[in-house]
Design an enzyme around this catalytic site. Sequence first.
Site, mmCIF file in Angstrom:
data_model
loop_
_atom_site.group_PDB
_atom_site.id
_atom_site.type_symbol
_atom_site.label_atom_id
_atom_site.label_comp_id
_atom_site.label_asym_id
_atom_site.label_seq_id
_atom_site.Cartn_x
_atom_site.Cartn_y
_atom_site.Cartn_z
ATOM 1 N N CYS A 38 0.569 -1.253 0.497
ATOM 2 C CA CYS A 38 -0.269 0.475 0.164
ATOM 3 C C CYS A 38 0.973 1.160 0.143
ATOM 4 O O CYS A 38 1.945 0.973 0.470
ATOM 5 C CB CYS A 38 -0.672 0.103 1.087
ATOM 6 S SG CYS A 38 -1.648 1.307 1.472
ATOM 7 N N SER A 40 0.850 3.561 1.965
ATOM 8 C CA SER A 40 1.226 3.697 3.573
ATOM 9 C C SER A 40 1.862 3.267 3.886
ATOM 10 O O SER A 40 3.221 4.069 4.132
ATOM 11 C CB SER A 40 -0.551 3.355 4.498
ATOM 12 O OG SER A 40 -1.221 4.447 3.706
ATOM 13 N N HIS A 43 5.067 5.924 2.429
ATOM 14 C CA HIS A 43 4.901 7.228 2.997
ATOM 15 C C HIS A 43 5.700 6.953 4.722
ATOM 16 O O HIS A 43 6.511 7.713 5.228
ATOM 17 C CB HIS A 43 3.383 7.327 3.993
ATOM 18 C CG HIS A 43 2.551 8.047 2.644
ATOM 19 N ND1 HIS A 43 3.035 9.198 1.641
ATOM 20 C CD2 HIS A 43 1.225 7.791 2.270
ATOM 21 C CE1 HIS A 43 1.855 9.062 1.168
ATOM 22 N NE2 HIS A 43 0.903 8.627 1.094
ATOM 23 N N HIS A 59 0.832 -4.448 5.822
ATOM 24 C CA HIS A 59 -0.662 -3.890 6.334
ATOM 25 C C HIS A 59 -1.701 -4.555 5.341
ATOM 26 O O HIS A 59 -2.530 -3.833 6.114
ATOM 27 C CB HIS A 59 -0.661 -2.529 7.276
ATOM 28 C CG HIS A 59 -0.725 -1.258 6.081
ATOM 29 N ND1 HIS A 59 0.587 -0.848 5.700
ATOM 30 C CD2 HIS A 59 -2.160 -0.936 5.896
ATOM 31 C CE1 HIS A 59 -0.075 -0.317 4.544
ATOM 32 N NE2 HIS A 59 -1.338 -0.153 4.926
ATOM 33 N N CYS A 164 -6.749 -3.493 3.416
ATOM 34 C CA CYS A 164 -6.093 -2.255 3.786
ATOM 35 C C CYS A 164 -6.458 -1.691 2.092
ATOM 36 O O CYS A 164 -8.017 -0.980 2.742
ATOM 37 C CB CYS A 164 -4.726 -1.320 3.562
ATOM 38 S SG CYS A 164 -4.824 -0.122 3.802
HETATM 39 N N1 LIG Z 1 -7.185 6.750 4.834
HETATM 40 C C1 LIG Z 1 -6.871 5.528 4.752
HETATM 41 O O1 LIG Z 1 -7.528 4.911 5.567
HETATM 42 C C2 LIG Z 1 -6.031 5.185 3.686
HETATM 43 C C3 LIG Z 1 -5.791 3.763 3.790
HETATM 44 C C4 LIG Z 1 -4.772 3.512 2.988
HETATM 45 C C5 LIG Z 1 -3.642 4.212 2.060
HETATM 46 N N2 LIG Z 1 -4.021 5.510 2.234
HETATM 47 C C6 LIG Z 1 -3.716 6.076 1.033
HETATM 48 O O2 LIG Z 1 -4.329 6.672 -0.014
HETATM 49 C C7 LIG Z 1 -3.285 7.053 -0.991
HETATM 50 C C8 LIG Z 1 -2.959 6.113 -2.186
HETATM 51 O O3 LIG Z 1 -2.474 4.619 -1.500
HETATM 52 P P1 LIG Z 1 -2.681 3.775 -2.377
HETATM 53 O O4 LIG Z 1 -2.091 2.615 -2.140
HETATM 54 O O5 LIG Z 1 -3.997 3.445 -3.502
HETATM 55 O O6 LIG Z 1 -1.627 4.768 -3.730
HETATM 56 P P2 LIG Z 1 -1.019 4.292 -5.367
HETATM 57 O O7 LIG Z 1 0.723 5.017 -5.512
HETATM 58 O O8 LIG Z 1 -1.150 2.758 -5.772
HETATM 59 O O9 LIG Z 1 -1.580 5.385 -5.951
HETATM 60 C C9 LIG Z 1 -1.771 6.731 -6.874
HETATM 61 C C10 LIG Z 1 -1.835 6.881 -7.646
HETATM 62 O O10 LIG Z 1 -2.289 8.685 -7.836
HETATM 63 C C11 LIG Z 1 -2.223 8.766 -9.250
HETATM 64 N N3 LIG Z 1 -1.264 10.085 -8.932
HETATM 65 C C12 LIG Z 1 -0.169 10.203 -8.602
HETATM 66 N N4 LIG Z 1 -0.006 11.593 -8.825
HETATM 67 C C13 LIG Z 1 -0.688 12.141 -8.960
HETATM 68 C C14 LIG Z 1 -1.225 13.435 -10.433
HETATM 69 N N5 LIG Z 1 -0.516 14.946 -9.648
HETATM 70 N N6 LIG Z 1 -3.162 13.789 -10.279
HETATM 71 C C15 LIG Z 1 -3.169 12.615 -10.273
HETATM 72 N N7 LIG Z 1 -2.867 11.467 -9.963
HETATM 73 C C16 LIG Z 1 -1.935 11.342 -9.809
HETATM 74 C C17 LIG Z 1 -0.649 7.898 -9.535
HETATM 75 O O11 LIG Z 1 -0.581 7.587 -10.534
HETATM 76 C C18 LIG Z 1 -1.505 6.664 -9.118
HETATM 77 O O12 LIG Z 1 -1.968 5.858 -9.818
HETATM 78 C C19 LIG Z 1 -1.854 7.011 0.035
HETATM 79 O O13 LIG Z 1 -1.530 8.505 0.265
HETATM 80 C C20 LIG Z 1 -2.024 6.327 0.653
HETATM 81 O O14 LIG Z 1 -1.124 5.877 1.860
HETATM 82 C C21 LIG Z 1 -5.058 6.325 2.858
HETATM 83 ZN ZN LIG Z 2 -2.296 0.734 3.417
#
Ligand SMILES: NC(=O)c1ccc[n+]([C@@H]2O[C@H](COP(=O)([O-])OP(=O)(O)OC[C@H]3O[C@@H](n4cnc5c(N)ncnc54)[C@H](O)[C@@H]3O)[C@@H](O)[C@H]2O)c1
Ligand SMILES: [Zn+2]
Length: 363
Positions: A38, A40, A43, A59, A164
């Site tokens: 993920c 995260s 991060h 996770h 997650c």
């Molecule tokens: N809120 C929560 O509880 C929770 C849980 C899990 C993950 N997250 C967060 O969610 C976010 C996404 O996680 P993920 O695993 O899907 O990430 P990921 O890297 O798989 O997906 C991110 C997407 O954003 C796109 N992207 C990046 N920069 C961009 C921009 N400027 N404009 C448009 N598109 C853009 C990428 O091409 C990619 O498709 C992360 O910040 C992660 O930490 C939050």
């Molecule tokens: Zn996660």
Amino acid sequence: MKAAVMRVNNDPLSIEELNIDDPAPGEVLVKTAASGICHSDLHMIEGGIPMPPPAILGHEPSGIVEAVGEGVTEVAPGDHVIGCLNRWCGVCKFCTGGRPHLCLSTYMPTRAPDAKPRITDANGEALNQLGDLSSFAEKMLCPERNLVKIRDDMPLDRACLIGCGVTTGLGAALKTVSIPAGASVVIIGCGGVGLAALQGARITGAGKIIAVDAQSWKFDLAKSMGATHCIDATDGDPIAAVQEITGGGADFVFECIGLVPTVQQAVAMTGRGGTAVLVGVVPVTEMVPLSAADLTLSEKKVVGSFMGSNEFRVDMPHYIDFYLDGRLMLDEMISSRIALDDINEACDAMRKGSVARQVIVFD
Ligand SMILES: NC(=O)c1ccc[n+]([C@@H]2O[C@H](COP(=O)([O-])OP(=O)(O)OC[C@H]3O[C@@H](n4cnc5c(N)ncnc54)[C@H](O)[C@@H]3O)[C@@H](O)[C@H]2O)c1
Ligand SMILES: [Zn+2]
Ligand SMILES: [Zn+2]
């Protein structure tokens, strides 16, 4: 057991042989079957979400119970399980108020500070566990309340995604907010989390579902999962494009990346009376300037969504039924299945945006 260890922020994870303890009362030893990666986790490597090294990340796991400690009643050896970092205490105001995902026990250490550590390295040094799970490892030792038992007929290499990303995205659309049929929805970021939010919007019967990403190759995937429109964020102004498609702004916008500019875009794309849902995690060191007048005069809501507002013991089995009944697409979300040894290359691929979800599969 073999695991990927974060020794220093921003360095590649090191693959090491570690020692794992036997389950103490209330704990369960799980043989990890698969773990999604993920953003995260990334991060935490980069310091945007605090996690002190040395630590084992990961996770988003599925696995098979190997042994249980004294007093464990809800799982038994041989059970198939998903792990979730939202361990719940069952007695706090959040748990008793129907919002166990906000229970602060998620962040509390579960073994006493003077107790034997769960996991140690070759020098006997203790390693920190992410959310008590640490699934970038062949085995996990965690409290039973980090686990939910699942159907045996659910393939474990897809079940892990629900730990997650899928729960986060799907739950943001199905649980954090309530999307009326026909409402217009924007998903910014089509990674594992965004594609799950997009599917949540489709399941609720949303009308226009607009996917925004900087990687146009993701649009076929997004369309196959229910997007009616796709916007390439690198080609023109994505805010103007959303306003044109929706006639002034969307009813719901889900920010699923975690960047300052895309959070600002999410609020700007939200129409009068609409809701921007912040799912992506902006690094804790950064602030997001927003126009308060825009929020007030257009009565926009900005809400956070943590882990899909889950009650995971109830939700995750539902999400598995969705998959097995054909209503939730998971196979298509997996760009590659990899070995634990390839984890650093997988992190690089995620940084580049060249993958949807990657899954580590253990023997
Ligand atoms: N809120 C929560 O509880 C929770 C849980 C899990 C993950 N997250 C967060 O969610 C976010 C996404 O996680 P993920 O695993 O899907 O990430 P990921 O890297 O798989 O997906 C991110 C997407 O954003 C796109 N992207 C990046 N920069 C961009 C921009 N400027 N404009 C448009 N598109 C853009 C990428 O091409 C990619 O498709 C992360 O910040 C992660 O930490 C939050
Ligand atoms: Zn996660
Ligand atoms: Zn609680």
